[in-house]
Design a protein around this motif. Sequence first.
Motif, PDB file in Angstrom:
ATOM      1  N   ASN A   4       0.795  -1.230   0.000  1.00  0.00           N
ATOM      2  CA  ASN A   4       0.000   0.000   0.000  1.00  0.00           C
ATOM      3  C   ASN A   4       0.827   1.279   0.000  1.00  0.00           C
ATOM      4  OD1 ASN A   4      -2.685  -1.195   0.146  1.00  0.00           O
ATOM      5  ND2 ASN A   4      -1.985  -1.967   2.114  1.00  0.00           N
ATOM      6  N   GLY A   5       2.135   1.169   0.108  1.00  0.00           N
ATOM      7  CA  GLY A   5       2.993   2.352   0.095  1.00  0.00           C
ATOM      8  C   GLY A   5       3.118   3.047   1.431  1.00  0.00           C
ATOM      9  N   ASN A   6       2.440   2.540   2.459  1.00  0.00           N
ATOM     10  CA  ASN A   6       2.540   3.145   3.784  1.00  0.00           C
ATOM     11  C   ASN A   6       2.125   2.118   4.827  1.00  0.00           C
ATOM     12  OD1 ASN A   6      -0.380   3.270   4.402  1.00  0.00           O
ATOM     13  ND2 ASN A   6      -0.426   4.751   2.735  1.00  0.00           N
ATOM     14  N   LEU A   7       2.219   2.529   6.081  1.00  0.00           N
ATOM     15  CA  LEU A   7       1.799   1.657   7.183  1.00  0.00           C
ATOM     16  C   LEU A   7       0.568   2.206   7.887  1.00  0.00           C
ATOM     17  CD1 LEU A   7       5.263   0.651   8.677  1.00  0.00           C
ATOM     18  CD2 LEU A   7       3.753  -0.700   7.236  1.00  0.00           C
ATOM     19  N   LEU A   8      -0.232   2.969   7.158  1.00  0.00           N
ATOM     20  CA  LEU A   8      -1.481   3.490   7.716  1.00  0.00           C
ATOM     21  C   LEU A   8      -2.570   2.449   7.475  1.00  0.00           C
ATOM     22  CD1 LEU A   8      -1.187   7.180   6.516  1.00  0.00           C
ATOM     23  CD2 LEU A   8      -0.755   6.262   8.797  1.00  0.00           C
ATOM     24  N   VAL A   9      -2.548   1.428   8.289  1.00  0.00           N
ATOM     25  CA  VAL A   9      -3.447   0.286   8.143  1.00  0.00           C
ATOM     26  C   VAL A   9      -4.842   0.682   8.618  1.00  0.00           C
ATOM     27  CG1 VAL A   9      -3.842  -2.119   8.788  1.00  0.00           C
ATOM     28  CG2 VAL A   9      -1.498  -1.249   8.618  1.00  0.00           C
ATOM     29  N   PRO A  10      -5.870   0.542   7.765  1.00  0.00           N
ATOM     30  CA  PRO A  10      -7.232   0.824   8.229  1.00  0.00           C
ATOM     31  C   PRO A  10      -7.581  -0.062   9.424  1.00  0.00           C
ATOM     32  CG  PRO A  10      -7.189   0.539   5.847  1.00  0.00           C
ATOM     33  CD  PRO A  10      -5.835   0.133   6.361  1.00  0.00           C
ATOM     34  N   SER A  11      -8.309   0.477  10.384  1.00  0.00           N
ATOM     35  CA  SER A  11      -8.581  -0.262  11.620  1.00  0.00           C
ATOM     36  C   SER A  11      -9.389  -1.531  11.394  1.00  0.00           C
ATOM     37  CB  SER A  11      -9.289   0.631  12.637  1.00  0.00           C
ATOM     38  OG  SER A  11     -10.521   1.072  12.114  1.00  0.00           O
ATOM     39  N   ASN A  12     -10.105  -1.621  10.278  1.00  0.00           N
ATOM     40  CA  ASN A  12     -10.907  -2.810  10.013  1.00  0.00           C
ATOM     41  C   ASN A  12     -10.203  -3.818   9.093  1.00  0.00           C
ATOM     42  OD1 ASN A  12     -11.070  -1.344   7.653  1.00  0.00           O
ATOM     43  ND2 ASN A  12     -13.252  -1.613   7.387  1.00  0.00           N
ATOM     44  N   PHE A  13      -8.926  -3.581   8.787  1.00  0.00           N
ATOM     45  CA  PHE A  13      -8.223  -4.464   7.847  1.00  0.00           C
ATOM     46  C   PHE A  13      -7.884  -5.806   8.488  1.00  0.00           C
ATOM     47  CE2 PHE A  13      -4.431  -6.277   5.903  1.00  0.00           C
ATOM     48  CZ  PHE A  13      -4.833  -6.346   4.572  1.00  0.00           C
ATOM     49  N   VAL A  14      -8.259  -6.863   7.792  1.00  0.00           N
ATOM     50  CA  VAL A  14      -7.909  -8.229   8.170  1.00  0.00           C
ATOM     51  C   VAL A  14      -7.150  -8.816   6.991  1.00  0.00           C
ATOM     52  CG1 VAL A  14      -8.810 -10.519   8.765  1.00  0.00           C
ATOM     53  CG2 VAL A  14      -9.957  -8.465   9.627  1.00  0.00           C
ATOM     54  N   VAL A  15      -6.022  -9.463   7.246  1.00  0.00           N
ATOM     55  CA  VAL A  15      -5.243 -10.071   6.169  1.00  0.00           C
ATOM     56  C   VAL A  15      -6.136 -11.093   5.465  1.00  0.00           C
ATOM     57  CG1 VAL A  15      -3.215 -11.443   5.588  1.00  0.00           C
ATOM     58  CG2 VAL A  15      -3.065  -9.729   7.408  1.00  0.00           C
ATOM     59  N   PRO A  16      -6.305 -10.922   4.153  1.00  0.00           N
ATOM     60  CA  PRO A  16      -7.234 -11.801   3.430  1.00  0.00           C
ATOM     61  C   PRO A  16      -6.724 -13.235   3.304  1.00  0.00           C
ATOM     62  CG  PRO A  16      -6.133 -10.317   1.907  1.00  0.00           C
ATOM     63  CD  PRO A  16      -5.702  -9.913   3.290  1.00  0.00           C
ATOM     64  N   HIS A  17      -7.661 -14.155   3.280  1.00  0.00           N
ATOM     65  CA  HIS A  17      -7.346 -15.561   3.021  1.00  0.00           C
ATOM     66  C   HIS A  17      -7.169 -15.736   1.510  1.00  0.00           C
ATOM     67  CE1 HIS A  17      -9.065 -15.956   7.051  1.00  0.00           C
ATOM     68  NE2 HIS A  17      -8.377 -17.083   7.132  1.00  0.00           N
ATOM     69  N   ASP A  18      -6.434 -16.724   1.130  1.00  0.00           N
ATOM     70  CA  ASP A  18      -6.243 -17.067  -0.282  1.00  0.00           C
ATOM     71  C   ASP A  18      -5.645 -15.924  -1.096  1.00  0.00           C
ATOM     72  OD1 ASP A  18      -7.312 -19.648   0.125  1.00  0.00           O
ATOM     73  OD2 ASP A  18      -9.333 -18.837  -0.040  1.00  0.00           O
ATOM     74  N   ASP A  19      -4.831 -15.091  -0.472  1.00  0.00           N
ATOM     75  CA  ASP A  19      -4.131 -14.018  -1.179  1.00  0.00           C
ATOM     76  C   ASP A  19      -2.649 -14.337  -1.104  1.00  0.00           C
ATOM     77  OD1 ASP A  19      -2.850 -11.688  -2.037  1.00  0.00           O
ATOM     78  OD2 ASP A  19      -4.351 -10.372  -1.133  1.00  0.00           O
ATOM     79  N   ASN A  20      -2.081 -14.744  -2.207  1.00  0.00           N
ATOM     80  CA  ASN A  20      -0.694 -15.212  -2.223  1.00  0.00           C
ATOM     81  C   ASN A  20       0.341 -14.111  -1.999  1.00  0.00           C
ATOM     82  OD1 ASN A  20      -1.352 -17.922  -2.538  1.00  0.00           O
ATOM     83  ND2 ASN A  20      -1.611 -17.656  -4.751  1.00  0.00           N
ATOM     84  N   ARG A  21      -0.113 -12.861  -1.917  1.00  0.00           N
ATOM     85  CA  ARG A  21       0.830 -11.792  -1.552  1.00  0.00           C
ATOM     86  C   ARG A  21       1.204 -11.885  -0.083  1.00  0.00           C
ATOM     87  NH1 ARG A  21      -2.324  -6.585  -3.280  1.00  0.00           N
ATOM     88  NH2 ARG A  21      -3.904  -7.786  -2.185  1.00  0.00           N
ATOM     89  N   TRP A  22       0.382 -12.606   0.682  1.00  0.00           N
ATOM     90  CA  TRP A  22       0.587 -12.763   2.125  1.00  0.00           C
ATOM     91  C   TRP A  22       0.965 -14.201   2.423  1.00  0.00           C
ATOM     92  CZ3 TRP A  22       0.056  -8.572   5.303  1.00  0.00           C
ATOM     93  CH2 TRP A  22      -0.618  -7.466   4.781  1.00  0.00           C
ATOM     94  N   PRO A  23       1.895 -14.426   3.348  1.00  0.00           N
ATOM     95  CA  PRO A  23       2.170 -15.797   3.786  1.00  0.00           C
ATOM     96  C   PRO A  23       0.918 -16.393   4.426  1.00  0.00           C
ATOM     97  CG  PRO A  23       3.849 -14.283   4.617  1.00  0.00           C
ATOM     98  CD  PRO A  23       2.762 -13.449   4.016  1.00  0.00           C
TER      99      PRO A  23
END
Length: 87
Positions: A4-23
């Motif tokens: 996202n270009g920053n660390l301003l994580v929205p408070s409702n953000f949950v790491v998505p399932h089945d997204d290969n960008r994430w371990p």
Amino acid sequence: KGLNGNLLVPSNFVVPHDDNRWPKACWGIALGSSVYKIRARNDHLRDVHNSWSRREQLDALGFVWDVQQLRFAKFCSALKLYGQIEQ
């Protein structure tokens, strides 16, 4: 930061399932909630033996400790630039 270009994580953000960008180990983590709790309550930073090391790790990532201060700094930069351009 890389996604996202920053660390301003929205408070409702949950790491998505089945997204290969994430371990897979990160899938389902309520990251936004955790970031909020770190800023508001110092969650994960209260351990006397690890707090300094953890703060250093977050600082190295570019963690934004005070979102309002960041917004004010951006405002001041824009105001200063306005003064330079419009003189």
